[in-house]
Design a protein around this motif. Structure first.
Motif, PDB file in Angstrom:
ATOM      1  N   THR A  26       0.805  -1.226   0.000  1.00 55.74           N
ATOM      2  CA  THR A  26       0.000   0.000   0.000  1.00 55.74           C
ATOM      3  C   THR A  26       0.835   1.271   0.000  1.00 55.74           C
ATOM      4  N   GLU A  27       2.075   1.221   0.448  1.00 56.58           N
ATOM      5  CA  GLU A  27       2.890   2.423   0.519  1.00 56.58           C
ATOM      6  C   GLU A  27       4.351   2.059   0.263  1.00 56.58           C
ATOM      7  N   LEU A  28       5.171   3.073   0.303  1.00 54.84           N
ATOM      8  CA  LEU A  28       6.599   2.887   0.078  1.00 54.84           C
ATOM      9  C   LEU A  28       7.349   3.555   1.224  1.00 54.84           C
ATOM     10  N   LYS A  29       7.876   2.750   2.124  1.00 53.83           N
ATOM     11  CA  LYS A  29       8.606   3.306   3.262  1.00 53.83           C
ATOM     12  C   LYS A  29       9.945   3.859   2.814  1.00 53.83           C
ATOM     13  N   ASP A  30      10.268   5.050   3.311  1.00 52.93           N
ATOM     14  CA  ASP A  30      11.582   5.641   3.070  1.00 52.93           C
ATOM     15  C   ASP A  30      12.534   5.210   4.186  1.00 52.93           C
ATOM     16  N   TYR A  31      13.721   4.846   3.817  1.00 53.36           N
ATOM     17  CA  TYR A  31      14.794   4.669   4.794  1.00 53.36           C
ATOM     18  C   TYR A  31      15.718   5.863   4.606  1.00 53.36           C
ATOM     19  N   LYS A  32      15.540   6.862   5.479  1.00 54.80           N
ATOM     20  CA  LYS A  32      16.236   8.139   5.345  1.00 54.80           C
ATOM     21  C   LYS A  32      17.464   8.114   6.252  1.00 54.80           C
ATOM     22  N   ILE A  33      18.614   8.142   5.638  1.00 57.46           N
ATOM     23  CA  ILE A  33      19.862   7.993   6.384  1.00 57.46           C
ATOM     24  C   ILE A  33      20.530   9.351   6.577  1.00 57.46           C
ATOM     25  N   TYR A  34      20.753   9.724   7.837  1.00 59.57           N
ATOM     26  CA  TYR A  34      21.451  10.967   8.173  1.00 59.57           C
ATOM     27  C   TYR A  34      22.947  10.697   8.099  1.00 59.57           C
ATOM     28  N   ASN A  35      23.635  11.527   7.317  1.00 52.84           N
ATOM     29  CA  ASN A  35      25.083  11.364   7.130  1.00 52.84           C
ATOM     30  C   ASN A  35      25.807  12.656   7.486  1.00 52.84           C
ATOM     31  N   PHE A  36      26.973  12.487   8.095  1.00 52.19           N
ATOM     32  CA  PHE A  36      27.787  13.641   8.451  1.00 52.19           C
ATOM     33  C   PHE A  36      29.214  13.407   7.944  1.00 52.19           C
ATOM     34  N   SER A  37      29.620  14.228   6.967  1.00 49.67           N
ATOM     35  CA  SER A  37      30.951  14.132   6.358  1.00 49.67           C
ATOM     36  C   SER A  37      31.242  12.710   5.871  1.00 49.67           C
ATOM     37  N   GLY A  38      30.263  12.116   5.201  1.00 46.55           N
ATOM     38  CA  GLY A  38      30.453  10.808   4.598  1.00 46.55           C
ATOM     39  C   GLY A  38      30.235   9.624   5.520  1.00 46.55           C
ATOM     40  N   LYS A  39      29.806   9.874   6.756  1.00 41.74           N
ATOM     41  CA  LYS A  39      29.601   8.786   7.708  1.00 41.74           C
ATOM     42  C   LYS A  39      28.127   8.713   8.117  1.00 41.74           C
ATOM     43  N   PRO A  40      27.447   7.621   7.781  1.00 38.14           N
ATOM     44  CA  PRO A  40      26.058   7.450   8.228  1.00 38.14           C
ATOM     45  C   PRO A  40      25.986   7.419   9.753  1.00 38.14           C
ATOM     46  N   TYR A  41      24.892   7.989  10.295  1.00 38.48           N
ATOM     47  CA  TYR A  41      24.776   8.068  11.754  1.00 38.48           C
ATOM     48  C   TYR A  41      23.445   7.516  12.271  1.00 38.48           C
ATOM     49  N   MET A  42      22.379   7.723  11.522  1.00 35.91           N
ATOM     50  CA  MET A  42      21.050   7.384  12.033  1.00 35.91           C
ATOM     51  C   MET A  42      20.099   7.161  10.857  1.00 35.91           C
ATOM     52  N   ILE A  43      19.081   6.311  11.073  1.00 36.84           N
ATOM     53  CA  ILE A  43      18.093   6.040  10.029  1.00 36.84           C
ATOM     54  C   ILE A  43      16.715   6.474  10.514  1.00 36.84           C
ATOM     55  N   GLN A  44      16.017   7.159   9.662  1.00 42.36           N
ATOM     56  CA  GLN A  44      14.645   7.605   9.929  1.00 42.36           C
ATOM     57  C   GLN A  44      13.701   6.855   8.992  1.00 42.36           C
ATOM     58  N   VAL A  45      12.610   6.336   9.537  1.00 43.99           N
ATOM     59  CA  VAL A  45      11.623   5.637   8.721  1.00 43.99           C
ATOM     60  C   VAL A  45      10.266   6.308   8.900  1.00 43.99           C
ATOM     61  N   ASP A  46       9.727   6.830   7.806  1.00 45.40           N
ATOM     62  CA  ASP A  46       8.398   7.435   7.815  1.00 45.40           C
ATOM     63  C   ASP A  46       7.377   6.411   7.331  1.00 45.40           C
ATOM     64  N   TYR A  47       6.211   6.405   7.949  1.00 48.45           N
ATOM     65  CA  TYR A  47       5.155   5.482   7.546  1.00 48.45           C
ATOM     66  C   TYR A  47       3.790   6.124   7.836  1.00 48.45           C
ATOM     67  N   GLY A  48       2.773   5.606   7.163  1.00 51.21           N
ATOM     68  CA  GLY A  48       1.422   6.146   7.346  1.00 51.21           C
ATOM     69  C   GLY A  48       1.277   7.579   6.885  1.00 51.21           C
ATOM     70  N   ARG A  49       2.015   7.973   5.847  1.00 51.40           N
ATOM     71  CA  ARG A  49       2.007   9.374   5.420  1.00 51.40           C
ATOM     72  C   ARG A  49       0.653   9.828   4.894  1.00 51.40           C
ATOM     73  N   PHE A  50      -0.162   8.894   4.419  1.00 48.11           N
ATOM     74  CA  PHE A  50      -1.470   9.271   3.875  1.00 48.11           C
ATOM     75  C   PHE A  50      -2.604   8.918   4.835  1.00 48.11           C
ATOM     76  N   THR A  51      -2.242   8.455   6.037  1.00 50.90           N
ATOM     77  CA  THR A  51      -3.245   8.151   7.060  1.00 50.90           C
ATOM     78  C   THR A  51      -2.882   8.878   8.355  1.00 50.90           C
ATOM     79  N   LYS A  52      -1.937   8.318   9.097  1.00 55.53           N
ATOM     80  CA  LYS A  52      -1.439   8.952  10.320  1.00 55.53           C
ATOM     81  C   LYS A  52       0.082   8.936  10.262  1.00 55.53           C
ATOM     82  N   HIS A  53       0.649  10.061   9.888  1.00 49.86           N
ATOM     83  CA  HIS A  53       2.090  10.140   9.658  1.00 49.86           C
ATOM     84  C   HIS A  53       2.852  10.005  10.975  1.00 49.86           C
ATOM     85  N   GLU A  54       3.681   8.963  11.033  1.00 51.53           N
ATOM     86  CA  GLU A  54       4.563   8.753  12.175  1.00 51.53           C
ATOM     87  C   GLU A  54       5.971   8.500  11.669  1.00 51.53           C
ATOM     88  N   ARG A  55       6.928   8.556  12.601  1.00 51.68           N
ATOM     89  CA  ARG A  55       8.334   8.501  12.201  1.00 51.68           C
ATOM     90  C   ARG A  55       9.147   7.846  13.315  1.00 51.68           C
TER      91      ARG A  55
END
Length: 297
Positions: free
Chosen positions: A178-207
């Motif tokens: 039904t949807e496409l989850k984003d795996y949003k990776i925060y990077n600082f100077s070429g080094k990944p640090y944290m992943i954010q996942v958004d879901y329910g963007r068209f119903t109840k947006h949570e992260r």
């Protein structure tokens, strides 16, 4: 006395908002961002000694303006960047690119597709059934977006010189169907640090937020988190992190987004300023923690 201070502060906010709305394009970028930060964040923007994540993102808007950022933010031109950096196999199939809505060849598009503008954020139009798709409404929205310059509202510099166009991409869904989850990776100077996942963007947006080992982080950025909403560690997380590192080399702070579809990784987009540099954090400690990761030149 406290009530008087609150009244004075509210008045300053109103004045700042009025100035921003009236003289948006006339104001110098630095002054505009200071006024807008006061309006949006209820705080003074410290550009001399920025510490928080938001403060440093706004500093980067002003003082880190590399020409290649324009190509990386352009939703069409970035495809060539991705092809050269990590490989064409990570691109969602392109169905078409046009300068005007009148040129969109709807007849030759498949039954399902996605339209988006190249020069902004949020102008995504999803068609799940061409037989019931409202072409006029879609064209009206696209025309409105094409006539705007996304740089001015928040002074996100990479958008300023992007050529406004429309792209059509293949419609994709993940295992949810039904949807496409984003795996949003925060990077600082070429080094990944944290992943954010958004879901329910068209119903109840949570992260939800996760560290690199997929441990849940009990913090929030702009949208509510839900520890009871279990998101399995993606099968290709290691590959996503490797790709994110390659795409973010030499950049103080950048977010690289990916999708994981049927065991295959696809590139989503590159974002330089999370929430345009006006993100609401669940704690000051967390805002400072992410801010510490950004090394300003």
């Amino acid at each position: 006395m406290e009530a008087r201070r609150e009244e004075d502060y509210t008045l300053r906010q109103r004045i700042c908002r009025k100035i921003c709305n009236t003289f948006n394009k006339q104001l110098p970028d630095k002054l505009y961002l200071k006024l807008l930060y006061r309006v949006r964040m209820n705080q003074k923007l410290d550009l001399k000694n920025p510490k928080t994540f938001d403060e440093k993102l706004n500093w980067l808007k002003l003082y880190d303006r590399r020409p290649e950022y324009t190509m990386m933010a352009d939703k069409y031109e970035v495809r060539e960047y991705i092809k050269n950096k990590i490989g064409e196999e990570y691109l969602i199939p392109l169905l078409g690119v046009w300068d005007r809505v009148e040129d969109i060849d709807y007849d030759n598009l498949p039954d399902k597709f996605v339209l988006k503008c190249t020069h902004d954020s949020g102008s995504v139009i999803i068609c799940k059934d061409k037989g019931t798709f409202d072409i006029k409404s879609a064209n009206d929205k696209l025309n409105k977006v094409l006539s705007t310059n996304y740089f001015y509202p928040s002074r996100e510099w990479p958008y300023k010189n992007i050529k406004p166009r429309i792209v059509a991409e293949q419609y994709m869904v993940d295992e949810s169907g039904t949807e496409l989850k984003d795996y949003k990776i925060y990077n600082f100077s070429g080094k990944p640090y944290m992943i954010q996942v958004d879901y329910g963007r068209f119903t109840k947006h949570e992260r939800n937020l996760y560290d690199l080992d997929w441990n849940y982080i009990p913090e929030e950025i702009e949208y509510p988190t839900n520890p009871d909403h279990k998101i399995d560690k993606p099968q290709n997380l290691k590959l996503m992190l490797e790709l994110a590192g390659k795409l973010s080399q030499g950049i103080p702070s950048v977010r690289t987004d990916f999708y994981n579809i049927n065991g295959k990784v696809y590139f989503g987009e590159i974002t330089f300023y999370q929430e345009a540099g006006f993100a609401r954090f669940s704690s000051d400690r967390f805002a400072l923690e992410l801010g510490d990761k950004i090394i300003l030149g």
